[in-house]
Scaffold this motif. Structure first.
Motif, PDB file in Angstrom:
ATOM      1  N   GLU A  77      10.821  -2.295  -8.747  1.00  0.00           N
ATOM      2  CA  GLU A  77       9.990  -2.331  -9.423  1.00  0.00           C
ATOM      3  C   GLU A  77       9.231  -0.804  -8.911  1.00  0.00           C
ATOM      4  O   GLU A  77       9.308  -0.335  -8.046  1.00  0.00           O
ATOM      5  N   MET A  78       8.455  -0.698  -9.800  1.00  0.00           N
ATOM      6  CA  MET A  78       7.516   0.507 -10.269  1.00  0.00           C
ATOM      7  C   MET A  78       6.907   0.934  -8.364  1.00  0.00           C
ATOM      8  O   MET A  78       6.068  -0.454  -8.397  1.00  0.00           O
ATOM      9  N   ALA A  79       6.351   1.567  -7.975  1.00  0.00           N
ATOM     10  CA  ALA A  79       5.718   2.154  -7.064  1.00  0.00           C
ATOM     11  C   ALA A  79       4.087   2.160  -7.790  1.00  0.00           C
ATOM     12  O   ALA A  79       3.864   3.244  -8.116  1.00  0.00           O
ATOM     13  N   LYS A  80       2.825   2.114  -6.678  1.00  0.00           N
ATOM     14  CA  LYS A  80       1.316   2.241  -7.391  1.00  0.00           C
ATOM     15  C   LYS A  80       1.543   3.207  -7.097  1.00  0.00           C
ATOM     16  O   LYS A  80       1.297   3.897  -5.310  1.00  0.00           O
ATOM     17  N   THR A  81       1.067   4.401  -7.110  1.00  0.00           N
ATOM     18  CA  THR A  81      -0.022   5.274  -7.092  1.00  0.00           C
ATOM     19  C   THR A  81      -0.900   5.071  -6.942  1.00  0.00           C
ATOM     20  O   THR A  81      -1.597   6.596  -6.298  1.00  0.00           O
ATOM     21  N   SER A  82      -1.447   4.575  -7.691  1.00  0.00           N
ATOM     22  CA  SER A  82      -3.554   5.033  -6.990  1.00  0.00           C
ATOM     23  C   SER A  82      -3.625   3.411  -7.759  1.00  0.00           C
ATOM     24  O   SER A  82      -3.426   2.305  -7.356  1.00  0.00           O
ATOM     25  N   THR A  83      -4.776   3.315  -6.364  1.00  0.00           N
ATOM     26  CA  THR A  83      -5.343   1.606  -6.414  1.00  0.00           C
ATOM     27  C   THR A  83      -5.997   1.230  -7.159  1.00  0.00           C
ATOM     28  O   THR A  83      -6.075  -0.229  -7.861  1.00  0.00           O
ATOM     29  N   ALA A  84      -5.788   2.053  -8.667  1.00  0.00           N
ATOM     30  CA  ALA A  84      -6.768   1.358  -9.998  1.00  0.00           C
ATOM     31  C   ALA A  84      -5.855   0.704 -10.802  1.00  0.00           C
ATOM     32  O   ALA A  84      -5.857   0.391 -11.528  1.00  0.00           O
ATOM     33  N   HIS A  85      -4.435   1.069 -10.394  1.00  0.00           N
ATOM     34  CA  HIS A  85      -2.840   0.330 -10.704  1.00  0.00           C
ATOM     35  C   HIS A  85      -3.598  -1.139 -10.956  1.00  0.00           C
ATOM     36  O   HIS A  85      -3.585  -1.593  -9.412  1.00  0.00           O
ATOM     37  N   LEU A  86      -2.968  -1.974 -11.911  1.00  0.00           N
ATOM     38  CA  LEU A  86      -2.900  -3.521 -11.862  1.00  0.00           C
ATOM     39  C   LEU A  86      -2.153  -4.092 -11.139  1.00  0.00           C
ATOM     40  O   LEU A  86      -0.729  -3.362 -10.677  1.00  0.00           O
ATOM     41  N   SER A  87      -1.977  -4.605 -10.651  1.00  0.00           N
ATOM     42  CA  SER A  87      -0.409  -5.667  -9.732  1.00  0.00           C
ATOM     43  C   SER A  87      -0.708  -7.435 -10.357  1.00  0.00           C
ATOM     44  O   SER A  87      -1.429  -7.622 -10.697  1.00  0.00           O
ATOM     45  N   ALA A  88       0.505  -7.494 -10.034  1.00  0.00           N
ATOM     46  CA  ALA A  88       0.295  -8.775 -10.065  1.00  0.00           C
ATOM     47  C   ALA A  88      -0.225  -9.942  -9.480  1.00  0.00           C
ATOM     48  O   ALA A  88      -1.132 -10.511  -9.760  1.00  0.00           O
ATOM     49  N   LYS A  89      -0.508  -9.462  -7.971  1.00  0.00           N
ATOM     50  CA  LYS A  89      -1.723 -10.409  -7.178  1.00  0.00           C
ATOM     51  C   LYS A  89      -2.994  -9.281  -7.531  1.00  0.00           C
ATOM     52  O   LYS A  89      -2.380  -8.098  -6.910  1.00  0.00           O
ATOM     53  N   SER A  92      -8.266  -5.948   1.222  1.00  0.00           N
ATOM     54  CA  SER A  92      -6.448  -5.275   1.557  1.00  0.00           C
ATOM     55  C   SER A  92      -7.066  -3.534   1.095  1.00  0.00           C
ATOM     56  O   SER A  92      -7.533  -3.367   0.242  1.00  0.00           O
ATOM     57  N   GLY A  93      -6.084  -2.860   2.237  1.00  0.00           N
ATOM     58  CA  GLY A  93      -6.611  -0.989   1.609  1.00  0.00           C
ATOM     59  C   GLY A  93      -5.015  -0.901   0.488  1.00  0.00           C
ATOM     60  O   GLY A  93      -4.380  -1.719  -0.054  1.00  0.00           O
ATOM     61  N   ALA A  94      -4.680  -0.007   0.944  1.00  0.00           N
ATOM     62  CA  ALA A  94      -3.607   0.811   0.088  1.00  0.00           C
ATOM     63  C   ALA A  94      -2.098   0.083   0.153  1.00  0.00           C
ATOM     64  O   ALA A  94      -2.264  -0.672   1.442  1.00  0.00           O
ATOM     65  N   ASN A  95      -1.568  -0.438  -0.999  1.00  0.00           N
ATOM     66  CA  ASN A  95      -0.403  -1.594  -0.663  1.00  0.00           C
ATOM     67  C   ASN A  95      -0.467  -2.821   0.010  1.00  0.00           C
ATOM     68  O   ASN A  95       0.632  -3.619   0.326  1.00  0.00           O
ATOM     69  N   GLY A  96      -1.550  -3.063   0.243  1.00  0.00           N
ATOM     70  CA  GLY A  96      -1.981  -4.163  -0.225  1.00  0.00           C
ATOM     71  C   GLY A  96      -2.008  -5.006   1.672  1.00  0.00           C
ATOM     72  O   GLY A  96      -2.245  -6.200   2.004  1.00  0.00           O
TER      73      GLY A  96
END
Length: 137
Positions: free
Chosen positions: A62-74, A79-83
């Protein structure tokens, strides 16, 4: 080889990332000490660490998110960074303007977190030195 190095350093790397996020939250609380109706935020470090380690080892593809602006499945609302869920601090001493920041508690938390961050840096430094010793013989 690189995967094994990542596994070797993953725990301390994750701990430092969480400590950095927590330091930002505490600094934000201190900065907003005079803001009316501001509610002090924090994270539960132990549960956040468990969650972060589970995410780090769950799906390596799974790709890591490097920005809080990136879309995620949930959704990561509240919540903060990384959920990592952001929690409200318990009110120690109420204020007339609705602000829940207790400067004494925030300063103590800031100093405690900074010391633990430095300890994490020392741990990673020790790990790297032991790897260099093993490589150099």
């Amino acid at each position: 080889m690189i995967g094994k190095l990542d596994d070797y350093l993953r725990f301390n790397e994750t701990a430092l990332n969480l400590r950095g996020q927590r330091q930002q939250l505490i600094a934000s609380n201190i900065a907003n000490a005079d803001t009316p109706n501001y509610k002090a935020r924090d994270i539960d470090f132990n549960s956040a660490m468990k969650t972060a380690m589970a995410q780090a080892t769950a799906q390596p593809g799974e790709m890591a998110k490097t920005s809080t602006a990136h879309l995620s499945a949930k959704s990561t609302g509240g919540s903060g960074a990384n959920g990592i869920p952001l929690l409200y601090r318990n009110i120690q001493q109420g204020a007339i303007d609705g602000n829940t920041v207790d400067m004494d508690a925030e300063r103590n938390q800031f100093a405690d977190n900074a010391i633990r961050y430095e300890a994490g840096i020392t741990m990673i430094s020790g790990q790297i030195k032991s790897m260099l010793t093993a490589i150099q013989g």
